[in-house]
Design a protein around this motif. Structure first.
Motif, PDB file in Angstrom:
ATOM      1  N   MET A  73      26.336 -24.049 -45.750  1.00 37.32           N
ATOM      2  CA  MET A  73      25.633 -24.127 -47.031  1.00 37.32           C
ATOM      3  C   MET A  73      24.805 -25.394 -47.070  1.00 37.32           C
ATOM      4  O   MET A  73      25.302 -26.491 -46.823  1.00 37.32           O
ATOM      5  N   ARG A  74      23.471 -25.278 -47.359  1.00 39.12           N
ATOM      6  CA  ARG A  74      22.573 -26.417 -47.393  1.00 39.12           C
ATOM      7  C   ARG A  74      22.700 -27.208 -48.681  1.00 39.12           C
ATOM      8  O   ARG A  74      22.409 -28.393 -48.716  1.00 39.12           O
ATOM      9  N   GLY A  75      23.101 -26.566 -49.773  1.00 41.27           N
ATOM     10  CA  GLY A  75      23.197 -27.244 -51.062  1.00 41.27           C
ATOM     11  C   GLY A  75      22.738 -26.322 -52.162  1.00 41.27           C
ATOM     12  O   GLY A  75      22.244 -25.227 -51.926  1.00 41.27           O
ATOM     13  N   THR A  76      22.932 -26.774 -53.399  1.00 38.58           N
ATOM     14  CA  THR A  76      22.556 -25.954 -54.544  1.00 38.58           C
ATOM     15  C   THR A  76      21.062 -26.107 -54.829  1.00 38.58           C
ATOM     16  O   THR A  76      20.464 -27.158 -54.572  1.00 38.58           O
ATOM     17  N   ILE A  77      20.473 -25.050 -55.352  1.00 42.25           N
ATOM     18  CA  ILE A  77      19.060 -25.019 -55.720  1.00 42.25           C
ATOM     19  C   ILE A  77      18.993 -24.588 -57.177  1.00 42.25           C
ATOM     20  O   ILE A  77      19.633 -23.613 -57.580  1.00 42.25           O
ATOM     21  N   ASP A  78      18.231 -25.305 -57.946  1.00 48.56           N
ATOM     22  CA  ASP A  78      18.130 -25.003 -59.371  1.00 48.56           C
ATOM     23  C   ASP A  78      17.524 -23.619 -59.577  1.00 48.56           C
ATOM     24  O   ASP A  78      16.524 -23.246 -58.938  1.00 48.56           O
ATOM     25  N   ASP A  79      18.137 -22.864 -60.464  1.00 50.95           N
ATOM     26  CA  ASP A  79      17.650 -21.537 -60.864  1.00 50.95           C
ATOM     27  C   ASP A  79      17.530 -20.578 -59.682  1.00 50.95           C
ATOM     28  O   ASP A  79      16.652 -19.716 -59.659  1.00 50.95           O
ATOM     29  N   LEU A  80      18.398 -20.739 -58.679  1.00 50.88           N
ATOM     30  CA  LEU A  80      18.383 -19.819 -57.543  1.00 50.88           C
ATOM     31  C   LEU A  80      19.178 -18.570 -57.905  1.00 50.88           C
ATOM     32  O   LEU A  80      20.367 -18.653 -58.223  1.00 50.88           O
ATOM     33  N   ALA A  81      18.511 -17.431 -57.873  1.00 51.39           N
ATOM     34  CA  ALA A  81      19.177 -16.181 -58.244  1.00 51.39           C
ATOM     35  C   ALA A  81      19.960 -15.636 -57.058  1.00 51.39           C
ATOM     36  O   ALA A  81      19.606 -15.854 -55.898  1.00 51.39           O
ATOM     37  N   THR A  82      21.022 -14.942 -57.330  1.00 49.34           N
ATOM     38  CA  THR A  82      21.835 -14.341 -56.288  1.00 49.34           C
ATOM     39  C   THR A  82      21.553 -12.842 -56.225  1.00 49.34           C
ATOM     40  O   THR A  82      21.385 -12.186 -57.267  1.00 49.34           O
ATOM     41  N   PHE A 129      31.740 -16.598 -67.003  1.00 56.54           N
ATOM     42  CA  PHE A 129      32.613 -17.224 -66.001  1.00 56.54           C
ATOM     43  C   PHE A 129      32.133 -16.899 -64.589  1.00 56.54           C
ATOM     44  O   PHE A 129      32.063 -17.770 -63.718  1.00 56.54           O
ATOM     45  N   THR A 130      31.810 -15.650 -64.349  1.00 57.07           N
ATOM     46  CA  THR A 130      31.338 -15.273 -63.007  1.00 57.07           C
ATOM     47  C   THR A 130      29.923 -15.791 -62.738  1.00 57.07           C
ATOM     48  O   THR A 130      29.555 -16.033 -61.589  1.00 57.07           O
ATOM     49  N   ALA A 131      29.100 -15.987 -63.802  1.00 57.30           N
ATOM     50  CA  ALA A 131      27.759 -16.544 -63.598  1.00 57.30           C
ATOM     51  C   ALA A 131      27.817 -17.963 -63.064  1.00 57.30           C
ATOM     52  O   ALA A 131      26.965 -18.385 -62.275  1.00 57.30           O
ATOM     53  N   ALA A 132      28.831 -18.735 -63.477  1.00 60.99           N
ATOM     54  CA  ALA A 132      29.003 -20.084 -62.940  1.00 60.99           C
ATOM     55  C   ALA A 132      29.328 -20.049 -61.454  1.00 60.99           C
ATOM     56  O   ALA A 132      28.878 -20.906 -60.681  1.00 60.99           O
ATOM     57  N   ASP A 176      28.299 -17.670 -59.460  1.00 56.53           N
ATOM     58  CA  ASP A 176      27.073 -17.216 -58.782  1.00 56.53           C
ATOM     59  C   ASP A 176      26.178 -18.394 -58.402  1.00 56.53           C
ATOM     60  O   ASP A 176      25.534 -18.382 -57.357  1.00 56.53           O
ATOM     61  N   VAL A 177      26.133 -19.418 -59.247  1.00 56.78           N
ATOM     62  CA  VAL A 177      25.315 -20.598 -58.946  1.00 56.78           C
ATOM     63  C   VAL A 177      25.827 -21.301 -57.688  1.00 56.78           C
ATOM     64  O   VAL A 177      25.038 -21.820 -56.878  1.00 56.78           O
ATOM     65  N   VAL A 178      27.146 -21.313 -57.489  1.00 59.44           N
ATOM     66  CA  VAL A 178      27.726 -21.981 -56.313  1.00 59.44           C
ATOM     67  C   VAL A 178      27.537 -21.144 -55.057  1.00 59.44           C
ATOM     68  O   VAL A 178      27.264 -21.668 -53.969  1.00 59.44           O
ATOM     69  N   LEU A 179      27.665 -19.830 -55.174  1.00 60.25           N
ATOM     70  CA  LEU A 179      27.596 -18.961 -54.003  1.00 60.25           C
ATOM     71  C   LEU A 179      26.178 -18.533 -53.640  1.00 60.25           C
ATOM     72  O   LEU A 179      25.964 -17.995 -52.553  1.00 60.25           O
ATOM     73  N   VAL A 193      24.845 -19.927 -50.347  1.00 59.09           N
ATOM     74  CA  VAL A 193      25.534 -19.347 -49.190  1.00 59.09           C
ATOM     75  C   VAL A 193      24.921 -17.999 -48.839  1.00 59.09           C
ATOM     76  O   VAL A 193      24.629 -17.704 -47.672  1.00 59.09           O
ATOM     77  N   LEU A 194      24.710 -17.172 -49.850  1.00 59.79           N
ATOM     78  CA  LEU A 194      24.114 -15.864 -49.595  1.00 59.79           C
ATOM     79  C   LEU A 194      22.673 -16.001 -49.104  1.00 59.79           C
ATOM     80  O   LEU A 194      22.228 -15.227 -48.240  1.00 59.79           O
ATOM     81  N   ALA A 195      21.929 -16.974 -49.637  1.00 64.25           N
ATOM     82  CA  ALA A 195      20.548 -17.179 -49.181  1.00 64.25           C
ATOM     83  C   ALA A 195      20.508 -17.629 -47.730  1.00 64.25           C
ATOM     84  O   ALA A 195      19.627 -17.214 -46.957  1.00 64.25           O
ATOM     85  N   SER A 196      21.451 -18.472 -47.320  1.00 66.39           N
ATOM     86  CA  SER A 196      21.503 -18.913 -45.924  1.00 66.39           C
ATOM     87  C   SER A 196      21.846 -17.763 -44.994  1.00 66.39           C
ATOM     88  O   SER A 196      21.296 -17.654 -43.894  1.00 66.39           O
ATOM     89  N   LEU A 197      22.748 -16.902 -45.419  1.00 64.10           N
ATOM     90  CA  LEU A 197      23.102 -15.753 -44.581  1.00 64.10           C
ATOM     91  C   LEU A 197      21.948 -14.770 -44.475  1.00 64.10           C
ATOM     92  O   LEU A 197      21.711 -14.189 -43.404  1.00 64.10           O
ATOM     93  N   ASP A 198      21.207 -14.584 -45.567  1.00 70.03           N
ATOM     94  CA  ASP A 198      20.074 -13.664 -45.526  1.00 70.03           C
ATOM     95  C   ASP A 198      18.940 -14.174 -44.642  1.00 70.03           C
ATOM     96  O   ASP A 198      18.177 -13.366 -44.093  1.00 70.03           O
ATOM     97  N   SER A 199      18.800 -15.489 -44.515  1.00 73.24           N
ATOM     98  CA  SER A 199      17.734 -16.076 -43.689  1.00 73.24           C
ATOM     99  C   SER A 199      18.296 -16.762 -42.444  1.00 73.24           C
ATOM    100  O   SER A 199      17.728 -17.749 -41.977  1.00 73.24           O
ATOM    101  N   SER A 200      19.390 -16.245 -41.932  1.00 76.70           N
ATOM    102  CA  SER A 200      20.017 -16.878 -40.765  1.00 76.70           C
ATOM    103  C   SER A 200      19.117 -16.842 -39.535  1.00 76.70           C
ATOM    104  O   SER A 200      19.223 -17.706 -38.656  1.00 76.70           O
ATOM    105  N   HIS A 201      18.223 -15.856 -39.442  1.00 79.35           N
ATOM    106  CA  HIS A 201      17.330 -15.784 -38.283  1.00 79.35           C
ATOM    107  C   HIS A 201      16.375 -16.980 -38.244  1.00 79.35           C
ATOM    108  O   HIS A 201      15.935 -17.393 -37.163  1.00 79.35           O
ATOM    109  N   ALA A 202      16.041 -17.536 -39.418  1.00 77.17           N
ATOM    110  CA  ALA A 202      15.123 -18.673 -39.443  1.00 77.17           C
ATOM    111  C   ALA A 202      15.784 -19.951 -38.937  1.00 77.17           C
ATOM    112  O   ALA A 202      15.086 -20.860 -38.472  1.00 77.17           O
ATOM    113  N   TYR A 203      17.089 -20.021 -39.010  1.00 78.95           N
ATOM    114  CA  TYR A 203      17.780 -21.230 -38.565  1.00 78.95           C
ATOM    115  C   TYR A 203      17.829 -21.362 -37.043  1.00 78.95           C
ATOM    116  O   TYR A 203      18.117 -22.446 -36.534  1.00 78.95           O
TER     117      TYR A 203
END
Length: 254
Positions: free
Chosen positions: A1-10, A31-34, A36-39, A42-52
């Motif tokens: 996980m690279r870190g949190t991004i403001d207003d990043l949708a899951t 409760f679950t929306a909180a 979502d901000v943390v996860l 992680v989901l964005a990194s997995l979706d763009s793993s080919h770029a890494y």
């Protein structure tokens, strides 16, 4: 996980993974929306793993990690594009290792300048009788890599690191030498004010051309009525008398 991004949708909100009973429950959704901000990162990194694993797209710290995969030594003082170019072309450079092209391209990526490469050829004769004349090259192979840079840029190149790069790209049994040549600074030229602007050519004397009286730019004055009669006098013409039909005809008329 690279870190949190403001207003990043899951793409996969946790609230919709709950039983349908909690889909309209405000407390459960908040409760679950909180979470979502943390996860979301992680989901964005997995979706763009080919770029890494692409040196041209990966973050710079991942480029240094990829350089260890391919056995390339990077210099932290290099520009980002040069580090990415070396890692992305590492496999191609390994295919040309031990050749003049491989050494030249490796040095060009490191320094940004195409080097001048001199090799002796290392030719020898083992047959009998020996050939007539001198053989080209020398029995001991030597490789000289000359890098010519503008004045003042020689200190920006790490000679020890460049030497290790050439040693890894050249054949192991050939001795080498790396030379860095700086171009001599151009002498400053003092501009001369007199020489900067060419002297103006002297003006040729102009001759005055006498014009005829009627072409001197002034038209003759209009003739005026004078008492002496030298000018053209206007002629007055008496108008013809008009006859009234009611009047009597003149005497003696026919």
């Amino acid at each position: 996980m690279r870190g949190t991004i403001d207003d990043l949708a899951t793409p996969h909100p946790l609230g919709f993974l709950l039983p349908a009973l909690y889909h309209d429950n405000d407390i459960a959704q908040r409760f679950t929306a909180a979470l979502d901000v943390v996860l979301a990162p992680v989901l964005a990194s997995l979706d763009s793993s080919h770029a890494y694993v692409d040196p041209l797209l990966a973050p710079l710290d991942f480029v240094a990690w990829l350089a260890e995969w391919v056995g390339v030594e990077l210099d932290a003082s290099w520009p980002d594009d040069r580090q990415r170019a070396l890692v992305s072309r590492a496999a191609e450079l390994f295919a040309w290792r031990g050749t003049v092209r491989g050494v030249s391209e490796a040095v060009a990526i490191y320094t940004g300048v195409v080097p001048e490469i001199l090799e002796t050829g290392a030719t020898a004769w083992t047959g009998v009788p020996p050939p007539a004349g001198a053989l080209p090259g020398s029995p001991a192979g030597t490789l000289v890599v000359r890098v010519r840079v503008p004045a003042g840029e020689g200190e920006t190149i790490d000679l020890a690191r460049l030497d290790r790069l050439v040693e890894a790209a050249k054949p192991a049994h050939i001795a080498h030498r790396v030379e860095i040549h700086e171009a001599a600074p151009r002498p400053r030229r003092r501009a001369r004010a007199a020489a900067a602007e060419p002297a103006a050519a002297p003006e040729a004397p102009t001759e005055r051309v006498e014009l005829p009286p009627d072409l001197d730019g002034e038209w003759p004055a209009e003739p005026t009525e004078t008492a002496t009669g030298t000018g053209r006098q206007p002629t007055e013409v008496d108008p013809e008398p008009q006859l009234d039909p009611n009047d009597d005809p003149p005497a003696g008329g026919g």
